[in-house]
Scaffold this active site. Sequence first.
Site, PDB file in Angstrom:
ATOM      1  N   ASP A 183      43.245  46.602  46.617  1.00 50.26           N
ATOM      2  CA  ASP A 183      42.120  47.286  45.948  1.00 50.26           C
ATOM      3  C   ASP A 183      41.206  47.125  45.216  1.00 50.26           C
ATOM      4  O   ASP A 183      39.633  48.065  45.849  1.00 50.26           O
ATOM      5  CB  ASP A 183      42.869  48.144  44.974  1.00 50.26           C
ATOM      6  CG  ASP A 183      41.982  49.646  44.304  1.00 50.26           C
ATOM      7  OD1 ASP A 183      41.466  50.381  45.116  1.00 50.26           O
ATOM      8  OD2 ASP A 183      42.203  49.784  43.606  1.00 50.26           O
ATOM      9  N   HIS A 433      40.575  44.076  38.878  1.00 51.39           N
ATOM     10  CA  HIS A 433      39.265  45.280  39.637  1.00 51.39           C
ATOM     11  C   HIS A 433      38.669  46.121  38.796  1.00 51.39           C
ATOM     12  O   HIS A 433      38.651  46.370  39.039  1.00 51.39           O
ATOM     13  CB  HIS A 433      39.522  45.240  41.103  1.00 51.39           C
ATOM     14  CG  HIS A 433      41.319  46.370  41.310  1.00 51.39           C
ATOM     15  ND1 HIS A 433      41.811  45.511  41.030  1.00 51.39           N
ATOM     16  CD2 HIS A 433      41.273  47.253  41.611  1.00 51.39           C
ATOM     17  CE1 HIS A 433      43.605  46.182  41.823  1.00 51.39           C
ATOM     18  NE2 HIS A 433      42.516  47.356  41.382  1.00 51.39           N
TER      19      HIS A 433
END
Length: 992
Positions: A183, A433
């Site tokens: 991701d 993230h």
Amino acid sequence: MASRRAASSAVAAVLSLLQLGVLCFPARQFHASEPPCGYKSCPGTQPSMLNVHLVPHTHDDVGWLKTVDQYYYGDRNDIQHAGVQYILDSVVEQLQKDPARRFIYVETGFFYRWWRQQDQAMRHIVTQLVDEGRLEFINGGWCMSDEAATHYTAVIDQMTLGLRFLNETFGECGRPRVAWHIDPFGHAREHASIFAQMGYDGLFFGRLDYQDKARRMKTKEMEMLWRASDSLTPPMADLFTGVLPNGYNPPDGFCWDQLCNDAPIRDDPQLEDFNVDDIVKRFLNVAHAQSEVYKTTHIIMTMGSDFQYENANLWYKNLDKLIHYVNAKQSNGSKVNLLYSTPSCYLQELHNANTTWPLKTDDFFPYADDAHDFWTGYFTSRPALKRYERLSNSRLQTCNQLEVLGGRRSRKGLFGEGGSDSMREAMAVAQHHDAVSGTEKQHVAFDYAKRLAAGWGPCQVLVSNSLAALSGSDAPRVYCENLNISVCPLTESSPKFTMNVYNPLGHAVMWPVRLPVNGTAYGVFDAKGSPVDSVVLPVYQASREVRGHKGYAINELVFQVQAPPLGFTTYSISLLQNGPPPTPLENKAPLSIQNKFLKVTFDPDTYLLSSLSNLETKQTIKLSQNFYWYNASAGNNAESRQPSGAYIFRPNSSTPFIISKMIKVDSVKNAVLQEVRQWFGPWVTQVVRLYKDSRQLELEWTVGPVPVGDGLGKEVITRFDTNIRTSGLFYTDSNGREVLERRRDYRPTWDLKQTEPIAGNYYPINSRAYIKDKDNQLTVVTDRSQGGSSIADGSLEIMLHRRLLYDDVRGVGEPLSEPGEDGQGGLVARGTLLLALTPPEKAADLHRPLAQSVVLQPLLSFQQGAPQSSSQLEFSGLHAALPPAVHLLTLSQWDRESVLIRLEHQYQAKESKSFSEPVTVNLQKLFSTLEIVGATEMSLGANQWKDQMTRLDWKTSSGEQPQRQSPSDPSPWDVTLNPMEIRTFLLRVMQH
């Protein structure tokens, strides 16, 4: 579970096994009945068929739209339906029903929490699933970290935290073989290097630039060997890397989660809507199409997505049927074979194919998913959180070090997850993230900051205990959190106080200190009783405005401190009754300021910077600087409806708006420093500072609240324009380590069609960036991760702040418009940039240690009154400073008898004439308070013994197959480090 531990609890049992003074820890012994985990557990495949590896998985963000706690418990489903605890419950239940089923899990931070809540019966079931390879841990870090805004120190720490838990809980069967970064929004070369040095065999990710992907699909280069270092000898930093075909989602039409809308497999032929034939046909078409862009007879399909498998029965019931009906076609000549698999098993089949792979040596930045959609805004998004994360990293390293140096006394009064544990977990979560990246909802950003603050609380106790033990002074110790805005109640009100300066670096450091005070003159004395030059200045007006009612100091006491390596020194400060008045400010800019190293000139008409000179090397460059803002797209452009947002940077124009051409100034010159205070407008100010003994120029910027009353979102930059002949080139670091060359409007891997001349040239800057020609190099060291570029030759710009009015339609669902402290207005961000001018061949000698000193800053603590007479006023935890090329990356307590250390060569090959050479350090002669009686080298992740670490070998398309080399240490205690090498050791120690 104690018998399963490989690298922690086993230590205590074998500490007496010393050979040549080096610890020899036996590996876990494998017998005939050993569980067939890892590659041994992989299912069989059909060599003459197209093998489709179905990988059931869930992607569980450690905070994004909801906080970590809300995601785990399934709270606030009005925001997003997601509950991690139910996912793990359901998956374990379903895996027990069929030994063929597989599942991978990634986020160790979530699994750790779930594991602690299970009874022994459930733990036994899960352990058996892991031993049999049916539940496999992939990646293994506490979270799946961001790759643009993270510093390598924090990345290694969060990986170590997760890997250690898996190793201690499941032994060898819990060790991940594959890194899984499905991701993150672009991929850093340093991350790949870290994974390789941790012993991973491969990396799979989901996002890469749309142009890069199109080219790779045409040439069947979706899988490659990534050579992730220019300095480390191959294959030390080589990592097989694969791009997943569907990001991390299932193929269209084959999602069977409760969150999906695709039709289930209806396999009763008596039903009117029987759909097996249609689904099999569509699946075979998808599989054949995917195989056309991959190189072998094996392809991978990710069967899962965000927070899926809360009702795992839905997925497995349909996947069972899919496998059955597609494979049944083999009797009619079909050459497609479906199987439950894992990324590790897929990787093993690629290795067994014994083919060659293309070689990649650059990185995967910037990332764009369409022509006008560059994910380069998040390099700067939430600048205050980015700074707080970086500061928290420095505090964590200090906490870890002092826990070791102070011994058991440092943990006095701390229980359970006291001391460094909670800070370590908070920092690990912050690497996610959607955390330090700044791409979370506002309430989640607050939660990340709250966790860091809470983690620092127990660490403060530990640090105070350790400093008390080492100094002999048990007087209450105060830490001032807001010195950057001139707030510290103790220094503001005390006529006499003591300041302790702890330096976490392995080299002595000189550091400027600015303390808020209300007196007009002070005496400052170092640990030897010698007077220290100091000056009292009026508090900067911008600081008064930012701090509001937090503090009331009218002046700042300024002086420079020197602290020993890995140690502390003490300064005594006293108010002088009849001292001189504060140095007055002048309401004009001087023509220049200078010390013995640098000279800075100002334009006499605009008061802006005009030149910078290095007086040692007799270099001078033209240097002008100003602040600008790009008008953020509202999504109403003719070319595209994409707005700027938390992820995406999309200016409406390539020409930014200048904030002010003429500025107001105050200035001051004295024996300690010279500074020019610049006022660009009501929301942008800067102080240009030159300290007496500094080889760098400090620029302290304050930006905000960014005004948006005009209906325009703003991307605020500062830009340096020089006469350096850059020829389209500039340089940025990768996660704070190796530096990569960037070329405007160019990608090394493919022929770029540039559609966004500004956003498409932005790159992440973690600690430094520079421009250069054959004579001059201008280096800018940052105090946090930021985005930046060189849009024109001789120019370097850095984005400092962003305030936007629209969501960029990437899921976060709200504009990036951070509130001020009162919940209104807008966020005010403050930071520093350090500028250094050097010849290119000498630049690294200065900017490498400078960048490290900004990352690992001295920790200041204060005590009322004069030092206690019996106190030790100075201390170093090292026998001597480390060699200039060596950085002490890690020093932390592993268990009661053992310490984990990492030593790093901090220079690249050929980067420095002085320091880019191998250097040897003696482990036994490192520490002044620790007797080292044993040492064993480990992998970078500290979850394998180095001499037992094996990795798969890969051949490149050139036919090259590098040979692995063992370290050539001159003796068991002497450790040799080559450029960019990190070596990790578990030491058995005895406290002096």
